[in-house]
Design a protein around this motif. Structure first.
Motif, PDB file in Angstrom:
ATOM      1  N   GLY A 219      71.544 -26.822  67.992  1.00  0.00           N
ATOM      2  CA  GLY A 219      72.078 -28.017  68.629  1.00  0.00           C
ATOM      3  C   GLY A 219      71.086 -28.751  69.508  1.00  0.00           C
ATOM      4  O   GLY A 219      71.440 -29.753  70.131  1.00  0.00           O
ATOM      5  N   SER A 220      69.855 -28.266  69.565  1.00  0.00           N
ATOM      6  CA  SER A 220      68.842 -28.936  70.363  1.00  0.00           C
ATOM      7  C   SER A 220      68.355 -30.196  69.649  1.00  0.00           C
ATOM      8  O   SER A 220      68.597 -30.396  68.456  1.00  0.00           O
ATOM      9  CB  SER A 220      67.668 -27.995  70.637  1.00  0.00           C
ATOM     10  N   LEU A 221      67.637 -31.034  70.392  1.00  0.00           N
ATOM     11  CA  LEU A 221      67.065 -32.254  69.835  1.00  0.00           C
ATOM     12  C   LEU A 221      65.560 -32.071  69.741  1.00  0.00           C
ATOM     13  O   LEU A 221      64.901 -31.739  70.729  1.00  0.00           O
ATOM     14  CB  LEU A 221      67.392 -33.455  70.730  1.00  0.00           C
ATOM     15  N   LEU A 222      65.008 -32.285  68.564  1.00  0.00           N
ATOM     16  CA  LEU A 222      63.583 -32.100  68.331  1.00  0.00           C
ATOM     17  C   LEU A 222      62.927 -33.462  68.173  1.00  0.00           C
ATOM     18  O   LEU A 222      63.291 -34.246  67.293  1.00  0.00           O
ATOM     19  CB  LEU A 222      63.361 -31.245  67.089  1.00  0.00           C
ATOM     20  N   VAL A 223      61.977 -33.743  69.059  1.00  0.00           N
ATOM     21  CA  VAL A 223      61.274 -35.024  69.083  1.00  0.00           C
ATOM     22  C   VAL A 223      59.887 -34.810  68.472  1.00  0.00           C
ATOM     23  O   VAL A 223      59.070 -34.071  69.021  1.00  0.00           O
ATOM     24  CB  VAL A 223      61.143 -35.549  70.522  1.00  0.00           C
ATOM     25  N   ARG A 224      59.625 -35.436  67.334  1.00  0.00           N
ATOM     26  CA  ARG A 224      58.345 -35.292  66.652  1.00  0.00           C
ATOM     27  C   ARG A 224      57.383 -36.390  67.110  1.00  0.00           C
ATOM     28  O   ARG A 224      57.701 -37.571  67.000  1.00  0.00           O
ATOM     29  CB  ARG A 224      58.530 -35.338  65.138  1.00  0.00           C
ATOM     30  N   SER A 225      56.229 -35.956  67.637  1.00  0.00           N
ATOM     31  CA  SER A 225      55.230 -36.906  68.111  1.00  0.00           C
ATOM     32  C   SER A 225      53.874 -36.556  67.521  1.00  0.00           C
ATOM     33  O   SER A 225      53.712 -35.520  66.873  1.00  0.00           O
ATOM     34  CB  SER A 225      55.148 -36.869  69.643  1.00  0.00           C
ATOM     35  N   ALA A 226      52.892 -37.421  67.767  1.00  0.00           N
ATOM     36  CA  ALA A 226      51.543 -37.179  67.266  1.00  0.00           C
ATOM     37  C   ALA A 226      50.908 -35.957  67.909  1.00  0.00           C
ATOM     38  O   ALA A 226      49.953 -35.398  67.385  1.00  0.00           O
ATOM     39  CB  ALA A 226      50.676 -38.412  67.519  1.00  0.00           C
ATOM     40  N   PHE A 227      51.427 -35.504  69.041  1.00  0.00           N
ATOM     41  CA  PHE A 227      50.913 -34.318  69.720  1.00  0.00           C
ATOM     42  C   PHE A 227      51.704 -33.065  69.360  1.00  0.00           C
ATOM     43  O   PHE A 227      51.420 -31.994  69.869  1.00  0.00           O
ATOM     44  CB  PHE A 227      50.951 -34.518  71.237  1.00  0.00           C
ATOM     45  N   GLY A 228      52.704 -33.184  68.507  1.00  0.00           N
ATOM     46  CA  GLY A 228      53.508 -32.026  68.147  1.00  0.00           C
ATOM     47  C   GLY A 228      54.987 -32.308  68.336  1.00  0.00           C
ATOM     48  O   GLY A 228      55.413 -33.447  68.448  1.00  0.00           O
ATOM     49  N   GLU A 229      55.771 -31.256  68.416  1.00  0.00           N
ATOM     50  CA  GLU A 229      57.226 -31.381  68.489  1.00  0.00           C
ATOM     51  C   GLU A 229      57.735 -30.944  69.866  1.00  0.00           C
ATOM     52  O   GLU A 229      57.357 -29.899  70.381  1.00  0.00           O
ATOM     53  CB  GLU A 229      57.882 -30.522  67.413  1.00  0.00           C
ATOM     54  N   VAL A 230      58.567 -31.763  70.453  1.00  0.00           N
ATOM     55  CA  VAL A 230      59.178 -31.483  71.743  1.00  0.00           C
ATOM     56  C   VAL A 230      60.635 -31.092  71.520  1.00  0.00           C
ATOM     57  O   VAL A 230      61.351 -31.766  70.782  1.00  0.00           O
ATOM     58  CB  VAL A 230      59.113 -32.713  72.661  1.00  0.00           C
ATOM     59  N   ARG A 231      61.065 -30.014  72.136  1.00  0.00           N
ATOM     60  CA  ARG A 231      62.445 -29.565  71.982  1.00  0.00           C
ATOM     61  C   ARG A 231      63.239 -29.867  73.247  1.00  0.00           C
ATOM     62  O   ARG A 231      62.857 -29.462  74.345  1.00  0.00           O
ATOM     63  CB  ARG A 231      62.498 -28.067  71.706  1.00  0.00           C
ATOM     64  N   GLU A 232      64.314 -30.596  73.079  1.00  0.00           N
ATOM     65  CA  GLU A 232      65.244 -30.820  74.174  1.00  0.00           C
ATOM     66  C   GLU A 232      66.434 -29.891  73.968  1.00  0.00           C
ATOM     67  O   GLU A 232      67.095 -29.931  72.935  1.00  0.00           O
ATOM     68  CB  GLU A 232      65.701 -32.274  74.217  1.00  0.00           C
ATOM     69  N   SER A 233      66.684 -29.046  74.948  1.00  0.00           N
ATOM     70  CA  SER A 233      67.688 -27.996  74.787  1.00  0.00           C
ATOM     71  C   SER A 233      69.085 -28.568  74.588  1.00  0.00           C
ATOM     72  O   SER A 233      69.376 -29.710  74.917  1.00  0.00           O
ATOM     73  CB  SER A 233      67.665 -27.061  75.994  1.00  0.00           C
TER      74      SER A 233
END
Length: 265
Positions: A219-233
């Motif tokens: 159920g987390s939100l995964l933000v894909r960027s040029a520096f990698g992936e950020v996970r929002e819990s």
């Protein structure tokens, strides 16, 4: 409220941090006495707590506050949060880096240089779609000490007696909804507070300068960027009723490739 736990720390290349939590979308809260809010936590990779530095002319005029820790720099404007990241170039070369997006540079005279030798820079923004254009952005909980910015020999261009704070509030970012950003130890917590009569369905968060969003199995939100992936819990949501916090079931809901809202039971 919807709260994001701080223990989910995504890895972006050699840099680890989490973005501020986002507001889950809840139905209208029409009670005359109760309110709800949405909260989240972001780890800024800093042993010291992030601080909100007011803009008294030392930054671009669009900037309300700068968020500083030992990790990414954040620029708070009237309708968006801009993430400004620098990291060593993987190959160690000294060639000037390319910006990851065409977003404007809000740093003014005192921002990290986008051409820092041996570094590469990524800028992306979290925008509040449909937000009020005349909302008040104010600070609370002033911190001890001051910042002074001296540039050149012209005292008219100096900025002195600049204060920092623990909390910044966007009043009526959407009608009946405030956005509160505040320190939580070394983390940054973001909370959307829905006052009586407010409708959290107005909240619409869109990213600019990223590659896309996706939902994790948890159920987390995964933000894909040029520096990698950020996970929002996974968001945690509650409503305050008669002084007690009552949990509410809810989840992220994607709107296209780079925007989301919330579904709340």
């Amino acid at each position: 409220p919807v709260r994001k736990s701080p223990e989910n720390r995504p890895t972006l290349g050699t840099t680890t941090f989490t973005t501020p939590a986002q507001a889950p979308l809840t139905p209208s809260i029409n009670s005359k006495t109760d309110h709800g809010s949405v909260q989240g936590v972001a780890n800024l990779m800093s042993p010291a707590a992030p601080t909100f530095i007011e803009n008294r002319g030392q930054f671009d005029q669009l900037v309300k506050f700068q968020v500083r820790g030992s990790g990414p720099t954040l620029w708070l404007t009237g309708q968006q949060i801009v993430f400004d990241l620098l990291r060593p170039k993987p190959d160690g070369s000294g060639a000037p880096p390319e910006e990851g997006t065409r977003l404007p540079r809000f740093g003014g005279r005192h921002s990290p240089s986008p051409t820092t030798e041996g570094m590469e820079r990524l800028v992306f923004a979290e925008e509040f779609v449909g937000a009020s254009g005349d909302g008040v952005v104010e600070a609370e909980d002033q911190q001890p000490g001051i910042y002074n910015y001296f540039t050149g020999s012209d005292a008219r261009k100096w900025s002195t007696n600049v204060h920092s704070y623990e909390t910044v509030i966007y009043r009526d970012l959407w009608s009946g909804i405030d956005l509160v950003l505040h320190r939580n130890g070394p983390d940054l917590e973001q909370e959307f507070v829905v006052r009586p009569g407010g409708d959290l369905r107005r909240v619409h968060v869109s990213y600019r300068g990223i590659e896309g969003l996706r939902l994790g199995e948890d159920g987390s939100l995964l933000v894909r960027s040029a520096f990698g992936e950020v996970r929002e819990s996974t968001p945690r949501i509650y409503q305050e009723i008669a002084g007690k916090r009552v949990p509410v079931e809810g989840r992220f809901k994607l709107i296209g490739e780079t925007a989301y809202t919330f579904e709340v039971d």
